[in-house]
Motif scaffolding. Structure first.
Motif, mmCIF file in Angstrom:
data_model
loop_
_atom_site.group_PDB
_atom_site.id
_atom_site.type_symbol
_atom_site.label_atom_id
_atom_site.label_comp_id
_atom_site.label_asym_id
_atom_site.label_seq_id
_atom_site.Cartn_x
_atom_site.Cartn_y
_atom_site.Cartn_z
ATOM 1 N N TYR A 128 43.613 5.407 43.090
ATOM 2 C CA TYR A 128 43.750 4.201 43.916
ATOM 3 C C TYR A 128 45.170 4.000 44.448
ATOM 4 O O TYR A 128 45.352 3.238 45.399
ATOM 5 N N SER A 134 49.291 3.400 49.408
ATOM 6 C CA SER A 134 49.094 2.125 48.720
ATOM 7 C C SER A 134 49.579 2.226 47.287
ATOM 8 O O SER A 134 49.266 3.188 46.580
ATOM 9 N N GLN A 161 46.176 -4.901 53.365
ATOM 10 C CA GLN A 161 45.612 -3.567 53.577
ATOM 11 C C GLN A 161 45.915 -2.626 52.412
ATOM 12 O O GLN A 161 46.121 -1.418 52.591
ATOM 13 N N THR A 163 44.679 -1.058 48.558
ATOM 14 C CA THR A 163 43.391 -0.646 48.008
ATOM 15 C C THR A 163 42.712 -1.875 47.423
ATOM 16 O O THR A 163 43.323 -2.629 46.668
ATOM 17 N N TYR A 185 41.950 -5.449 58.384
ATOM 18 C CA TYR A 185 41.563 -4.050 58.210
ATOM 19 C C TYR A 185 40.929 -3.527 59.501
ATOM 20 O O TYR A 185 40.016 -4.155 60.047
ATOM 21 N N THR A 189 38.498 1.794 58.733
ATOM 22 C CA THR A 189 39.023 1.918 57.373
ATOM 23 C C THR A 189 37.925 2.477 56.457
ATOM 24 O O THR A 189 36.807 1.983 56.445
ATOM 25 N N GLY A 230 39.959 1.021 51.510
ATOM 26 C CA GLY A 230 41.368 1.365 51.655
ATOM 27 C C GLY A 230 41.593 2.765 52.192
ATOM 28 O O GLY A 230 40.731 3.649 52.095
ATOM 29 N N LYS A 231 42.788 2.971 52.729
ATOM 30 C CA LYS A 231 43.132 4.263 53.329
ATOM 31 C C LYS A 231 43.230 5.376 52.295
ATOM 32 O O LYS A 231 43.148 6.562 52.641
#
Length: 258
Positions: A128, A134, A161, A163, A185, A189, A230-231
Motif C-alpha cells: 500500500y 503514496s 489521493q 491509498t 480522484y 484511478t 489508489g495509484k
C-alpha cells in the motif's frame, strides 16, 4: 482465573488467528463470537463443554450480561471478533460497559488480529505504501446507519489521493465511486476489490473508478468486500532507500560512502 479476552480472529482463514488468540479460545469457559463474520471453524479451537454464544443474534445489553455473569462466576471468556477488533469492532462500548458495571481493567484484555484490509493487500500481492506514489493509507467507510463526522466525509479524504481502504461500503459502490471523483480522484484511478479475503471462495476484481461498479454488479457482490483505491495498484514507483546499495544505514555502508 476470571478474565475476558477480546480476540481478533482474523479475516476468515482460521489459521490467520494469532497463537495467543487460539490458545485463549482453547482455554475459555465461555465463547462469544460474531457469527455474522467470524469463520465458525474458529470454534473448533474451543474446549469440550465451553458455552458458546453467537452475538449476531444478541444486543449489547445481552452480550454484556453474559460477559459480566461469566466473570463474576470466575470463568474465562473469549469474546471473538473478526479481523482486528480495534477497527469497526464495537469493542469500546463493551469495555466501557464492563467498567460501568464495576469490572476493573485488569479483568479484560485485547488480543490483536489480522485485519481484512491487510488480508486484502496479501490477496492482491500489493504494497500500500510505494515510494514516490503514496506513503499514507486511509482506512475509512462510506456513511451509512453509522454516521461519519463532517470532516471525515469520503470526498474530503479523497482530496489527498492517498491509498484508501474502504470498509463496509461495497453495497453502495456507485455512490462511493461518484464521491471519490467529486473529491479529486481521476476516473482512471485503479480500484481493486477483494470479496471474502482469505476465505475459500475469495474473489478479486480490478478496474477503475469509472468501471468498477459495473464489474461488481455483474459479479453480484454486495457485502463482505474491501475496496482499495489508489495509484499504488498500477503505476511505476521509486525503489526503496532501505535496500539501495548506495544508501548508508546503521547496519551497512553504502557504495557512495567516502
Amino acid at each position: 482465573m476470571a478474565k475476558l479476552y477480546f480476540i481478533g480472529a482474523g479475516p476468515g482463514d482460521p489459521e490467520l488467528i494469532t497463537l495467543k488468540g487460539k490458545r485463549l479460545i482453547s482455554e475459555a469457559d465461555v465463547i462469544i463470537y460474531a457469527g455474522s463474520l467470524v469463520n465458525p471453524e474458529i470454534l473448533k479451537y474451543g474446549k469440550e463443554g465451553a458455552a458458546i454464544y453467537n452475538s449476531a443474534t444478541m444486543n449489547l445489553d445481552e452480550v454484556l450480561q453474559v460477559e459480566i455473569e461469566a466473570l463474576k462466576a470466575g470463568k474465562k471468556v473469549a469474546r471473538v471478533h473478526t479481523g482486528d477488533p480495534a477497527i469497526y469492532g464495537a469493542i469500546q462500548e463493551q469495555m466501557d460497559g464492563l467498567r460501568a458495571a464495576g469490572i476493573p481493567d485488569e479483568d479484560f484484555e485485547v488480543v490483536p488480529g489480522v485485519s481484512s484490509f491487510l488480508a486484502t493487500a496479501a490477496a492482491l500481492k500489493q504494497e500500500y505504501t510505494l515510494p514516490g506514489i503514496s506513503q499514507t493509507v486511509i482506512i475509512t467507510r462510506m456513511e451509512g446507519r453509522t454516521p461519519v463526522p463532517p470532516k471525515e466525509k469520503l470526498s474530503l479524504l479523497a482530496a489527498h489521493q492517498a491509498t484508501m481502504c474502504i470498509f463496509l461500503s461495497v453495497h453502495a459502490i456507485e455512490k462511493v465511486m461518484e464521491t471519490l471523483k467529486e473529491g479529486g480522484y481521476p476516473g482512471d484511478t485503479p480500484v481493486a476489490i477483494v470479496a471474502r479475503a482469505t476465505w475459500p471462495d475469495q474473489r478479486i476484481f480490478r478496474g477503475t473508478i469509472d468501471t468498477i461498479a459495473d464489474i461488481l454488479h455483474k459479479a453480484g457482490v454486495v457485502r463482505q468486500a474491501m475496496i482499495v483505491v489508489g495509484k499504488v495498484l498500477d503505476t511505476d514507483y521509486d525503489l526503496s532507500k532501505l535496500y539501495d546499495s548506495k544508501f548508508t544505514t546503521m547496519f551497512r555502508k553504502g557504495t557512495d560512502e567516502k
